[in-house]
Design a protein around this motif. Structure first.
Motif, short mmCIF file in Angstrom:
data_model
loop_
_atom_site.label_atom_id
_atom_site.label_comp_id
_atom_site.label_asym_id
_atom_site.label_seq_id
_atom_site.Cartn_x
_atom_site.Cartn_y
_atom_site.Cartn_z
N SER A 78 46.19 9.47 -61.52
CA SER A 78 47.49 10.21 -61.78
C SER A 78 48.62 9.38 -61.99
O SER A 78 49.46 9.94 -62.99
CB SER A 78 47.47 11.45 -60.92
N SER A 79 48.77 8.42 -61.13
CA SER A 79 49.93 7.68 -61.42
C SER A 79 50.02 7.03 -62.57
O SER A 79 51.12 6.64 -63.49
CB SER A 79 50.06 6.80 -60.07
N PHE A 82 50.88 9.25 -65.47
CA PHE A 82 52.12 9.62 -65.68
C PHE A 82 53.02 8.38 -66.16
O PHE A 82 53.82 8.42 -67.16
CB PHE A 82 52.60 9.77 -64.34
N THR A 104 47.61 14.34 -66.00
CA THR A 104 48.28 14.06 -64.40
C THR A 104 48.20 15.08 -63.76
O THR A 104 47.73 15.33 -62.49
CB THR A 104 49.71 13.63 -64.68
N GLY A 108 46.24 15.75 -60.03
CA GLY A 108 46.78 15.92 -58.76
C GLY A 108 46.20 17.37 -58.41
O GLY A 108 45.76 17.41 -56.93
N VAL A 149 52.85 16.80 -53.05
CA VAL A 149 52.24 16.90 -54.42
C VAL A 149 51.96 17.92 -54.94
O VAL A 149 52.15 18.16 -56.28
CB VAL A 149 50.68 16.17 -54.20
N GLY A 152 55.14 18.70 -56.76
CA GLY A 152 55.21 17.78 -58.12
C GLY A 152 54.47 18.38 -59.14
O GLY A 152 54.62 18.35 -60.44
N TRP A 183 56.88 11.25 -58.40
CA TRP A 183 55.35 11.01 -58.45
C TRP A 183 54.93 9.79 -58.00
O TRP A 183 53.97 9.68 -57.14
CB TRP A 183 54.76 11.42 -59.86
N ASP A 187 52.65 8.45 -54.39
CA ASP A 187 51.54 7.46 -54.56
C ASP A 187 51.67 6.50 -53.46
O ASP A 187 50.63 6.12 -52.76
CB ASP A 187 51.31 6.69 -55.92
#
Length: 204
Positions: A78-79, A82, A104, A108, A149, A152, A183, A187
């Protein structure tokens, strides 16, 4: 060089807008630092309370390394997605930015779902946060991260709507860059949780 008195109204407005964006960025960095302090305290509490099992289950009894590793992969990917969205936003590719932000958000959501599943399973075994100091510290640390999260993900959805409605204007792009920092920060915190909580808990 132009003085403030000779600047055109449009230039004055642009300068004020740029200063406003910089002020928001500075304020967000202050927020991240306070958040880092909160997580540092939660980590310290967990390290102190790790031996306080009160005769109950330990991390070795409860933690599943494959489960935690799968959560880690979801958050790492997901990082990365993004990051792709941020590059697309820099290149003013609106649809691509929205697509990767949605990817993303889905990753998440998968992470949060796995975390909730883990919590429910532990509580069903009688290993809830009220069982021992160790479990109280565990639920506080991991639960706080999961809450971040979740927030986010909500912010990503709001950002997608803003991009779809307003486009990648300077204020929207500025918000996106701050959300990206948030974000990626989560992580990094999770890597700390995996390294300090799950890995020693399973192998110890």
């Amino acid at each position: 060089m132009s003085t403030p008195a000779t600047l055109r109204p449009r230039d004055v407005k642009a300068a004020a807008a740029a200063e406003h964006v910089e002020d928001k960025a500075f304020g967000f960095w202050l927020y991240l630092m306070t958040d880092a302090v909160i997580f540092a305290l939660l980590f310290a509490t967990y390290v102190v309370m790790i031996v306080g099992t009160a005769g109950g289950p330990t991390g070795k009894d409860l933690f599943s390394l494959p489960h935690a590793f799968a959560e880690t992969m979801l958050l790492l990917f997901s990082s990365a997605t993004f990051g792709v969205a941020s590059v697309a936003a820099f290149e003013r590719r609106q649809r691509t930015t929205i697509f990767w932000l949605l990817v993303t958000a889905v990753l998440g959501l998968g992470f949060v779902a796995m975390e909730i599943w883990e919590f429910v399973g532990m509580i069903a075994q009688g290993a809830g946060p009220d069982r021992s100091g160790f479990l109280s510290a565990f639920f506080a640390l991991v639960g706080t991260h999961g809450l971040h999260v979740s927030v986010g993900i909500l912010c990503i959805i709001v950002m997608v709507v803003q991009i779809a409605v307003k486009g990648l204007t300077r204020p929207v792009a500025s918000r996106l860059s701050r959300l990206a920092l948030f974000w990626h920060f989560l992580d990094i915190v999770w890597i700390g949780i995996f390294s300090i909580v799950y890995l020693p808990g399973v192998l110890g």
